[in-house]
Design an enzyme around this catalytic site. Sequence first.
Site, short mmCIF file in Angstrom:
data_model
loop_
_atom_site.label_atom_id
_atom_site.label_comp_id
_atom_site.label_asym_id
_atom_site.label_seq_id
_atom_site.Cartn_x
_atom_site.Cartn_y
_atom_site.Cartn_z
N LYS A 4 0.83 -1.25 -0.16
CA LYS A 4 -0.08 -0.04 0.16
C LYS A 4 0.89 1.12 0.09
O LYS A 4 2.10 1.09 0.53
CB LYS A 4 -0.81 -0.05 1.20
CG LYS A 4 -0.31 0.21 2.43
CD LYS A 4 0.00 1.62 2.99
CE LYS A 4 0.94 1.52 4.18
NZ LYS A 4 1.86 2.63 4.54
N PRO A 93 9.77 -4.46 -0.31
CA PRO A 93 10.92 -4.17 0.64
C PRO A 93 10.43 -4.08 2.15
O PRO A 93 9.41 -3.60 2.66
CB PRO A 93 11.41 -2.77 0.08
CG PRO A 93 10.58 -2.31 -0.88
CD PRO A 93 9.55 -3.36 -1.40
N VAL A 94 11.19 -4.84 3.02
CA VAL A 94 11.06 -4.56 4.52
C VAL A 94 11.28 -3.15 4.94
O VAL A 94 12.40 -2.65 4.52
CB VAL A 94 11.96 -5.56 5.00
CG1 VAL A 94 11.70 -5.80 6.61
CG2 VAL A 94 11.63 -7.07 4.49
N ALA A 95 10.45 -2.81 5.89
CA ALA A 95 10.55 -1.40 6.46
C ALA A 95 10.66 -0.53 5.28
O ALA A 95 11.37 0.49 5.59
CB ALA A 95 11.92 -1.46 7.42
N ALA A 99 3.80 -1.28 4.05
CA ALA A 99 3.06 -2.17 4.95
C ALA A 99 3.26 -3.64 4.48
O ALA A 99 2.26 -4.41 4.47
CB ALA A 99 1.77 -1.56 4.78
N GLY A 100 4.61 -3.83 4.02
CA GLY A 100 4.60 -5.28 3.65
C GLY A 100 4.45 -6.57 4.89
O GLY A 100 3.78 -7.38 4.48
N ASP A 135 -2.45 -0.94 9.91
CA ASP A 135 -2.73 -1.14 8.40
C ASP A 135 -3.16 -2.62 8.09
O ASP A 135 -3.36 -2.77 6.86
CB ASP A 135 -1.42 -1.13 7.73
CG ASP A 135 -0.74 0.24 7.89
OD1 ASP A 135 -1.40 1.08 8.15
OD2 ASP A 135 0.62 0.38 7.73
P1 ATP Z 1 5.03 -0.28 9.08
O1 ATP Z 1 3.83 -1.25 8.68
O2 ATP Z 1 5.09 -0.48 10.68
O3 ATP Z 1 4.53 1.04 8.69
P2 ATP Z 1 6.67 -0.72 6.87
O4 ATP Z 1 5.56 -0.82 5.89
O5 ATP Z 1 7.80 0.34 6.78
O6 ATP Z 1 6.15 -0.65 8.32
P3 ATP Z 1 7.22 -3.59 6.94
O7 ATP Z 1 7.84 -4.26 5.96
O8 ATP Z 1 5.82 -3.86 7.39
O9 ATP Z 1 7.58 -2.13 6.89
O10 ATP Z 1 8.29 -3.83 8.25
C1 ATP Z 1 8.31 -3.16 9.37
C2 ATP Z 1 9.08 -4.27 10.54
O11 ATP Z 1 8.11 -5.26 10.83
C3 ATP Z 1 10.21 -4.89 10.01
O12 ATP Z 1 11.38 -4.33 10.39
C4 ATP Z 1 10.24 -6.25 10.68
O13 ATP Z 1 10.91 -6.28 11.66
C5 ATP Z 1 8.79 -6.33 11.05
N1 ATP Z 1 7.96 -7.51 10.42
C6 ATP Z 1 7.24 -8.41 10.95
N2 ATP Z 1 6.69 -9.35 10.21
C7 ATP Z 1 7.21 -9.20 8.98
C8 ATP Z 1 6.99 -9.64 7.49
N3 ATP Z 1 6.15 -10.57 7.35
N4 ATP Z 1 7.53 -9.11 6.54
C9 ATP Z 1 8.23 -7.92 6.84
N5 ATP Z 1 8.67 -7.38 7.90
C10 ATP Z 1 7.93 -7.84 8.96
#
Ligand code: ATP
Length: 294
Positions: A4, A93-95, A99-100, A135
């Site tokens: 998203k 991508p993570v973080a 909202a992965g 989210d």
């Molecule tokens: P947020 O949803 O908190 O705004 P984001 O969209 O920036 O975060 P995400 O990829 O959702 O980023 O990851 C945030 C943190 O959630 C990561 O640093 C990781 O430690 C944790 N996490 C928990 N489960 C997952 C998952 N299935 N995939 C990715 N990260 C995960």
Amino acid sequence: MPAKINLALKVGPARADGFHPLATVYHAVSLYDEVHAAWANPDEFEVVVSGEGADQVPLDDGNLALRAARLLARTHGPHDSLGVTLTIKKSIPVAGGLAGGSSDGAAALLACAMLWDIDIAPEALRGLAGELGSDVPFALLGGTAVGSGRGEEVVPALAKGTYHWVLAFGHQGLSTPAVYRHFDELNPHARQPEIPAELMNALRTGSAHQLGVTLDNDLQPAALDLQPRLGQVLEAGMEYGALGAMVSGSGPTCAFLVDSEPAAVDLSIALSADGLCRAVRRATGPVPGARVVG
Ligand code: ATP
């Protein structure tokens, strides 16, 4: 499970429970993680992760998909006889501010309900999603939707047309809590957030040009302070002809709106060539939320 972006992310002063009140417009885009669920021994919950940024994803109870499976088993199942192995293939991508993790949580709820043959009402599923994270309810819904509360109360928005996006991934992630903390420092007198009317008008008419100039993210100044290079990325995208540019959620992914598929190809090539970001992807939105396939 789609990623998203937030077309608008208006943030108020922190509440007593630490969460920030949000007025946001979520938009699901065509960049997907895949979550697969398979039976495991009773009370065994396990997750295996591969793909984009897999080494940064927790494999313990910090993993949102695993937490989702446990929550569903605890609240709706004969939990001592249920178990699951979740396999996640990441493209989001993570973080990244996309909202992965939340998407994986929503996907795991659906996949486990199906695997364990749990008959759960949509309303109850949305309740569990809201418990998992702000989210997650949107990740179930998808499309374009207005979010309120701390983001967990979602209502579909009246939106016309398909939009073309270019997403530029940062070299490092940004911690969502760190960005909110810095937002609080920058905005000691933040007001109650409201959805920008001009942006909703743009969505109703389906005008990408109008949408481009009304994109609005209150977290962007905080994200730019923490990663100043993002300012250059946004500027470069606008110079290369984007209709609008913004940091996605808490960043560091930057989202650029363009008016056609060929324009998205041109912008991706230009942004990739100047080396300011780690990777560039094209996506369209809105797309549906979590779906069961196979
Ligand atoms: P947020 O949803 O908190 O705004 P984001 O969209 O920036 O975060 P995400 O990829 O959702 O980023 O990851 C945030 C943190 O959630 C990561 O640093 C990781 O430690 C944790 N996490 C928990 N489960 C997952 C998952 N299935 N995939 C990715 N990260 C995960």
